[in-house]
Design a protein around this motif. Sequence first.
Motif, PDB file in Angstrom:
ATOM      1  N   HIS A 128      81.134 -41.867   4.352  1.00 17.42           N
ATOM      2  CA  HIS A 128      81.266 -41.642   2.908  1.00 17.42           C
ATOM      3  C   HIS A 128      80.731 -42.817   2.089  1.00 17.42           C
ATOM      4  O   HIS A 128      80.279 -42.625   0.968  1.00 17.42           O
ATOM      5  CB  HIS A 128      82.722 -41.312   2.540  1.00 17.42           C
ATOM      6  CG  HIS A 128      83.674 -42.462   2.622  1.00 17.42           C
ATOM      7  ND1 HIS A 128      84.197 -42.906   3.809  1.00 17.42           N
ATOM      8  CD2 HIS A 128      84.186 -43.247   1.663  1.00 17.42           C
ATOM      9  CE1 HIS A 128      84.997 -43.929   3.580  1.00 17.42           C
ATOM     10  NE2 HIS A 128      85.017 -44.160   2.283  1.00 17.42           N
ATOM     11  N   ILE A 129      80.751 -44.025   2.665  1.00 15.38           N
ATOM     12  CA  ILE A 129      80.214 -45.190   1.950  1.00 15.38           C
ATOM     13  C   ILE A 129      78.692 -45.063   1.825  1.00 15.38           C
ATOM     14  O   ILE A 129      78.116 -45.294   0.755  1.00 15.38           O
ATOM     15  CB  ILE A 129      80.573 -46.514   2.668  1.00 15.38           C
ATOM     16  CG1 ILE A 129      82.067 -46.606   2.957  1.00 15.38           C
ATOM     17  CG2 ILE A 129      80.062 -47.721   1.883  1.00 15.38           C
ATOM     18  CD1 ILE A 129      82.927 -46.804   1.754  1.00 15.38           C
ATOM     19  N   PHE A 130      78.035 -44.674   2.923  1.00 16.70           N
ATOM     20  CA  PHE A 130      76.592 -44.431   2.881  1.00 16.70           C
ATOM     21  C   PHE A 130      76.282 -43.374   1.824  1.00 16.70           C
ATOM     22  O   PHE A 130      75.363 -43.536   1.009  1.00 16.70           O
ATOM     23  CB  PHE A 130      76.070 -43.975   4.247  1.00 16.70           C
ATOM     24  CG  PHE A 130      74.698 -43.362   4.166  1.00 16.70           C
ATOM     25  CD1 PHE A 130      73.574 -44.161   4.071  1.00 16.70           C
ATOM     26  CD2 PHE A 130      74.536 -41.982   4.146  1.00 16.70           C
ATOM     27  CE1 PHE A 130      72.299 -43.600   3.951  1.00 16.70           C
ATOM     28  CE2 PHE A 130      73.273 -41.411   4.023  1.00 16.70           C
ATOM     29  CZ  PHE A 130      72.156 -42.227   3.934  1.00 16.70           C
ATOM     30  N   LEU A 131      77.061 -42.293   1.833  1.00 15.60           N
ATOM     31  CA  LEU A 131      76.817 -41.202   0.891  1.00 15.60           C
ATOM     32  C   LEU A 131      76.982 -41.684  -0.551  1.00 15.60           C
ATOM     33  O   LEU A 131      76.183 -41.346  -1.430  1.00 15.60           O
ATOM     34  CB  LEU A 131      77.756 -40.032   1.181  1.00 15.60           C
ATOM     35  CG  LEU A 131      77.540 -38.779   0.355  1.00 15.60           C
ATOM     36  CD1 LEU A 131      76.115 -38.259   0.476  1.00 15.60           C
ATOM     37  CD2 LEU A 131      78.543 -37.706   0.774  1.00 15.60           C
ATOM     38  N   LYS A 132      77.980 -42.526  -0.806  1.00 16.28           N
ATOM     39  CA  LYS A 132      78.166 -43.092  -2.157  1.00 16.28           C
ATOM     40  C   LYS A 132      76.926 -43.882  -2.568  1.00 16.28           C
ATOM     41  O   LYS A 132      76.409 -43.702  -3.679  1.00 16.28           O
ATOM     42  CB  LYS A 132      79.398 -43.996  -2.196  1.00 16.28           C
ATOM     43  CG  LYS A 132      79.567 -44.698  -3.542  1.00 16.28           C
ATOM     44  CD  LYS A 132      80.643 -45.754  -3.510  1.00 16.28           C
ATOM     45  CE  LYS A 132      80.049 -47.067  -3.056  1.00 16.28           C
ATOM     46  NZ  LYS A 132      80.868 -48.239  -3.381  1.00 16.28           N
ATOM     47  N   TYR A 133      76.439 -44.764  -1.671  1.00 13.93           N
ATOM     48  CA  TYR A 133      75.262 -45.564  -2.018  1.00 13.93           C
ATOM     49  C   TYR A 133      74.029 -44.684  -2.213  1.00 13.93           C
ATOM     50  O   TYR A 133      73.208 -44.954  -3.086  1.00 13.93           O
ATOM     51  CB  TYR A 133      75.004 -46.647  -0.967  1.00 13.93           C
ATOM     52  CG  TYR A 133      75.963 -47.814  -1.082  1.00 13.93           C
ATOM     53  CD1 TYR A 133      76.075 -48.536  -2.264  1.00 13.93           C
ATOM     54  CD2 TYR A 133      76.753 -48.196  -0.017  1.00 13.93           C
ATOM     55  CE1 TYR A 133      76.954 -49.600  -2.383  1.00 13.93           C
ATOM     56  CE2 TYR A 133      77.641 -49.257  -0.115  1.00 13.93           C
ATOM     57  CZ  TYR A 133      77.725 -49.956  -1.307  1.00 13.93           C
ATOM     58  OH  TYR A 133      78.596 -51.000  -1.426  1.00 13.93           O
ATOM     59  N   TRP A 134      73.878 -43.644  -1.420  1.00 13.82           N
ATOM     60  CA  TRP A 134      72.733 -42.754  -1.587  1.00 13.82           C
ATOM     61  C   TRP A 134      72.807 -42.046  -2.945  1.00 13.82           C
ATOM     62  O   TRP A 134      71.832 -41.994  -3.699  1.00 13.82           O
ATOM     63  CB  TRP A 134      72.627 -41.727  -0.452  1.00 13.82           C
ATOM     64  CG  TRP A 134      71.562 -40.711  -0.745  1.00 13.82           C
ATOM     65  CD1 TRP A 134      71.741 -39.401  -1.053  1.00 13.82           C
ATOM     66  CD2 TRP A 134      70.149 -40.938  -0.830  1.00 13.82           C
ATOM     67  NE1 TRP A 134      70.532 -38.798  -1.328  1.00 13.82           N
ATOM     68  CE2 TRP A 134      69.542 -39.720  -1.185  1.00 13.82           C
ATOM     69  CE3 TRP A 134      69.352 -42.058  -0.632  1.00 13.82           C
ATOM     70  CZ2 TRP A 134      68.172 -39.588  -1.350  1.00 13.82           C
ATOM     71  CZ3 TRP A 134      67.977 -41.923  -0.798  1.00 13.82           C
ATOM     72  CH2 TRP A 134      67.402 -40.698  -1.145  1.00 13.82           C
ATOM     73  N   LEU A 135      73.967 -41.502  -3.276  1.00 17.59           N
ATOM     74  CA  LEU A 135      74.109 -40.778  -4.544  1.00 17.59           C
ATOM     75  C   LEU A 135      73.901 -41.695  -5.752  1.00 17.59           C
ATOM     76  O   LEU A 135      73.462 -41.234  -6.804  1.00 17.59           O
ATOM     77  CB  LEU A 135      75.476 -40.097  -4.620  1.00 17.59           C
ATOM     78  CG  LEU A 135      75.676 -38.935  -3.644  1.00 17.59           C
ATOM     79  CD1 LEU A 135      77.122 -38.453  -3.680  1.00 17.59           C
ATOM     80  CD2 LEU A 135      74.705 -37.794  -3.923  1.00 17.59           C
ATOM     81  N   ASN A 136      74.192 -42.980  -5.598  1.00 15.61           N
ATOM     82  CA  ASN A 136      74.012 -43.945  -6.689  1.00 15.61           C
ATOM     83  C   ASN A 136      72.673 -44.676  -6.638  1.00 15.61           C
ATOM     84  O   ASN A 136      72.410 -45.542  -7.476  1.00 15.61           O
ATOM     85  CB  ASN A 136      75.146 -44.975  -6.675  1.00 15.61           C
ATOM     86  CG  ASN A 136      76.480 -44.361  -7.054  1.00 15.61           C
ATOM     87  OD1 ASN A 136      76.537 -43.372  -7.755  1.00 15.61           O
ATOM     88  ND2 ASN A 136      77.554 -44.950  -6.569  1.00 15.61           N
ATOM     89  N   SER A 137      71.826 -44.335  -5.676  1.00 13.53           N
ATOM     90  CA  SER A 137      70.544 -45.034  -5.520  1.00 13.53           C
ATOM     91  C   SER A 137      69.609 -44.721  -6.683  1.00 13.53           C
ATOM     92  O   SER A 137      69.726 -43.669  -7.331  1.00 13.53           O
ATOM     93  CB  SER A 137      69.880 -44.620  -4.197  1.00 13.53           C
ATOM     94  OG  SER A 137      69.419 -43.267  -4.287  1.00 13.53           O
ATOM     95  N   PRO A 138      68.672 -45.623  -6.972  1.00  9.04           N
ATOM     96  CA  PRO A 138      67.692 -45.341  -8.040  1.00  9.04           C
ATOM     97  C   PRO A 138      66.931 -44.031  -7.819  1.00  9.04           C
ATOM     98  O   PRO A 138      66.611 -43.332  -8.781  1.00  9.04           O
ATOM     99  CB  PRO A 138      66.752 -46.550  -7.972  1.00  9.04           C
ATOM    100  CG  PRO A 138      67.579 -47.647  -7.388  1.00  9.04           C
ATOM    101  CD  PRO A 138      68.502 -46.957  -6.404  1.00  9.04           C
ATOM    102  N   ILE A 139      66.672 -43.697  -6.573  1.00  6.45           N
ATOM    103  CA  ILE A 139      65.979 -42.434  -6.284  1.00  6.45           C
ATOM    104  C   ILE A 139      66.794 -41.260  -6.803  1.00  6.45           C
ATOM    105  O   ILE A 139      66.277 -40.360  -7.461  1.00  6.45           O
ATOM    106  CB  ILE A 139      65.697 -42.289  -4.764  1.00  6.45           C
ATOM    107  CG1 ILE A 139      64.615 -43.275  -4.334  1.00  6.45           C
ATOM    108  CG2 ILE A 139      65.307 -40.851  -4.414  1.00  6.45           C
ATOM    109  CD1 ILE A 139      64.362 -43.301  -2.842  1.00  6.45           C
TER     110      ILE A 139
END
Length: 192
Positions: A128-139
């Motif tokens: 879930h931490i990876f998913l949080k960072y992905w959803l908040n990524s500039p992309i």
Amino acid sequence: MNSDISKKSVHIPREAKKWKENQEWVLLSSICDGIFDCPHSTPEITATGPLVVRSQDIRTGTFKKHLAAHVSDETYLLRIARATPQYGDLFYSREGTYFGIAAEVPQNTKVCLGQRMVLIRPKKNQNHIFLKYWLNSPIMVNYVASFRDGTVAERLNMPTIRALPIPVFSRHKQQTIASILGSLNAEISQKG
């Protein structure tokens, strides 16, 4: 892992199409046990009681418990009817000034969704931490900006949220990415 139909329906972010390696993609809904919308009402705020998460409480990508408002136990029970937020879940803001931001549900915290919030419950094999960072990524910030709708308050609709593109990485790679980004984030927070 995924049917050909779900693979075809994933809209890959433009920036990710430039990645050197071919990447498998899935819809957010396919890696979750549930994506739950909030009750579409503003909860009555109280001086004490369980916390309620609002979009302004997660605008930095972290749930700021000390800024969160409280609701009564009765309101809390009504607002968790669809799902009770638990550690491993993510809050996601879907409308307003701070839309398209994800934050972790903290451990041992009694909290319910405020208006304009979504609860994302990743499957146990997802970090879930990876998913949080992905959803908040500039992309993803650029990606969701192109899908927002609403003339007064910008918002993401639930079908768009369920169809957000997620790159497929092994559990080990997800953990590595989450650890590196978590360390960088902690260092930046200490200096800021």
